[in-house]
Structure formats: C-alpha cells, structure tokens
Design an enzyme around this catalytic site. Sequence first.
Site, short mmCIF file in Angstrom:
data_model
loop_
_atom_site.label_atom_id
_atom_site.label_comp_id
_atom_site.label_asym_id
_atom_site.label_seq_id
_atom_site.Cartn_x
_atom_site.Cartn_y
_atom_site.Cartn_z
N ASP A 8 50.32 -48.46 -5.55
CA ASP A 8 49.14 -49.28 -5.33
C ASP A 8 48.14 -48.39 -4.56
O ASP A 8 48.55 -47.43 -3.90
CB ASP A 8 49.54 -50.51 -4.53
N LEU A 9 46.87 -48.71 -4.65
CA LEU A 9 45.85 -47.87 -4.01
C LEU A 9 45.48 -48.36 -2.61
O LEU A 9 45.82 -47.73 -1.60
CB LEU A 9 44.59 -47.84 -4.90
N ASP A 10 44.84 -49.54 -2.57
CA ASP A 10 44.31 -50.06 -1.30
C ASP A 10 45.45 -50.44 -0.35
O ASP A 10 46.25 -51.31 -0.66
CB ASP A 10 43.46 -51.32 -1.56
N THR A 16 41.54 -48.59 2.64
CA THR A 16 40.41 -49.41 2.18
C THR A 16 40.65 -50.90 2.36
O THR A 16 39.72 -51.69 2.22
CB THR A 16 40.15 -49.16 0.67
N LYS A 45 45.32 -59.59 -0.47
CA LYS A 45 45.77 -58.23 -0.75
C LYS A 45 46.41 -58.14 -2.13
O LYS A 45 47.27 -58.95 -2.47
CB LYS A 45 46.78 -57.78 0.31
N SER A 114 46.60 -50.31 -9.61
CA SER A 114 45.75 -51.05 -8.67
C SER A 114 44.92 -52.10 -9.39
O SER A 114 44.41 -51.85 -10.48
CB SER A 114 44.79 -50.07 -7.99
N ALA A 115 44.74 -53.24 -8.74
CA ALA A 115 43.91 -54.30 -9.33
C ALA A 115 42.42 -53.97 -9.26
O ALA A 115 41.60 -54.62 -9.90
CB ALA A 115 44.15 -55.61 -8.57
N LYS A 145 47.87 -59.44 -10.21
CA LYS A 145 49.19 -59.48 -9.59
C LYS A 145 49.34 -60.87 -8.97
O LYS A 145 48.35 -61.39 -8.46
CB LYS A 145 49.30 -58.42 -8.47
N GLU A 169 53.99 -50.74 -2.68
CA GLU A 169 53.05 -51.85 -2.51
C GLU A 169 52.94 -52.34 -1.07
O GLU A 169 53.94 -52.43 -0.38
CB GLU A 169 53.54 -53.05 -3.34
N ASP A 170 51.72 -52.70 -0.65
CA ASP A 170 51.54 -53.30 0.68
C ASP A 170 51.28 -54.80 0.61
O ASP A 170 51.13 -55.44 1.64
CB ASP A 170 50.37 -52.63 1.42
C1 G6P Z 1 43.14 -54.39 -4.58
C2 G6P Z 1 43.01 -54.96 -3.19
C3 G6P Z 1 42.49 -56.39 -3.23
C4 G6P Z 1 41.22 -56.45 -4.08
C5 G6P Z 1 41.50 -55.96 -5.49
C6 G6P Z 1 40.28 -55.98 -6.38
O1 G6P Z 1 44.25 -54.92 -5.19
O2 G6P Z 1 44.24 -54.95 -2.51
O3 G6P Z 1 42.27 -56.84 -1.92
O4 G6P Z 1 40.72 -57.77 -4.12
O5 G6P Z 1 42.00 -54.62 -5.40
O6 G6P Z 1 39.39 -55.00 -5.93
P1 G6P Z 1 37.92 -54.79 -6.47
O7 G6P Z 1 37.56 -53.46 -5.86
O8 G6P Z 1 37.96 -54.73 -7.96
O9 G6P Z 1 37.11 -55.93 -5.99
MG MG Z 2 47.26 -52.92 -1.68
#
Ligand code: G6P
Ligand code: MG
Length: 213
Positions: A8-10, A16, A45, A114-115, A145, A169-170
């Site tokens: 996962d990224l964020d 971020t 998240k 990542s979403a 997710k 994943e966090d």
């Molecule tokens: C990640 C973050 C979420 C965020 C989602 C969509 O999964 O953990 O908190 O809502 O991405 O991000 P975006 O940048 O497309 O709004």
């Molecule tokens: Mg995350």
Amino acid sequence: MIKAMIFDLDGVLVDTAKYHYLAWKRLAREWFDMEFTMEDNEQFKGVNRVACMEILCKAAGKTLDDAAFNEGMTLKNQWYVEMVQQMEKDEVLPGVRDYVQKQRDNGILCAIGSASKNCGLVLERTDLKELFDAVSDGTVVSRAKPDPEVFLYAAKMLGVAPEHCIVFEDAQAGIEAARAGGMRCCAIGQPDVLTGYDWIYPGLYAIDQLKEA
Ligand code: G6P
Ligand code: MG
C-alpha cells in the site's frame, strides 16, 4: 513460498496519511461544522475518495446532491494535492527504500497496491517509482478496499498467484482486502488498532525477516 510483495502507498511507503487526514478534517469543519478526529480517520484509511465522502456525509447526517458531493471531493483533493506538492523526499517512511531494494535483490517482485488516484504524483515527488515492477492504483481499478481488486490486479500485473503474495497495509480495509484476495498480510501499525493480519510491525524499518507462515 513468497514470490511477490504488494505495498500500500499512503501510510506504508510514504507519510501522506497525515495529509489525507488534514484535508478531510478541513472539509468536515468548513462544510459540516464537524470535528474530525484521528480516530474518525481510521475508517478513511485505504478507502477510496468516493467511499470516504460517503462516510463523511453519513457521519454529518447530510445527503448531498451529485454536484455538491463531487464539489466536496474536489475541494478535499485540491487541498491534499497542494500539500503533496510541497512534500520532501524525506517523507518516504524510514527503512522503505532499503527494505524494498533488499526484496528485489532476493528476486522478489514488488508492486504498489493503492486506492489513490494521486499515486503517480506521490511516486514522482518521492522518486520511488523505479523500485517497483508494477503499480496498481485508483486510476486502474474502481472497487474500494476491502474489495481485493487493487491487489488482485497487482498480482496479475506481476504474473504471481495470490497465495504467493504478501500485502503490506496500514488500514483495516486493506488488511481485509488482502485476505479477501487470498493473500497474507503484514500490517503496519499498532496491534490495538488493527486486526486480522499475519504479522504486524510499526514500520518497514522494523522488519528483519518475515517468517513463512
Ligand atoms: C489511500 C488512502 C485513503 C485515500 C485513498 C484515495 O488508500 O489511504 O485515505 O482516501 O487512497 O486517495 P485519493 O488520492 O485518490 O483521493
Ligand atoms: Mg494506507
């Protein structure tokens, strides 16, 4: 046997998650006169933008028409992007570059799952892209997710079966997505906040070697 790792990224690779939090907090205050806490943020998240906006409206007890709903998301994203554009390379979380590089040196394929639709921007700001063999993000998948789509797509891009993948994943929604996709999951965070993982560490810096479960 572990053949691939999907990160996962964020909140796992980059710091971020705090910017997403601050942007939703501002929207909650300006639009709904609502206090938005770090605890409220746990539900946001890992969850895509539309799903986050739905959760926020529900918590505020408001039903918005499509135009207002989209305007809210656009504003939140504008504030988030403004913060990301100021990001420094040291906002890559501790140990990330070394950990991912070590896996690659050992022949393990590495992808991002990542979403976020801002994944490309964040990777560019942090110079992380070249560390990964594939990127599955909110621009190529649509189901939020805990649906496993984003991880299954990453596995497909790598050509590795789900049972040979480990997800990092966090977010609780992300841990559930990994399991739903038939993958094992290493949680990044605190054991009292998250459940359902195979391993848990405070960050990639703390992982020595994941033992085969
Ligand atoms: C990640 C973050 C979420 C965020 C989602 C969509 O999964 O953990 O908190 O809502 O991405 O991000 P975006 O940048 O497309 O709004
Ligand atoms: Mg995350």
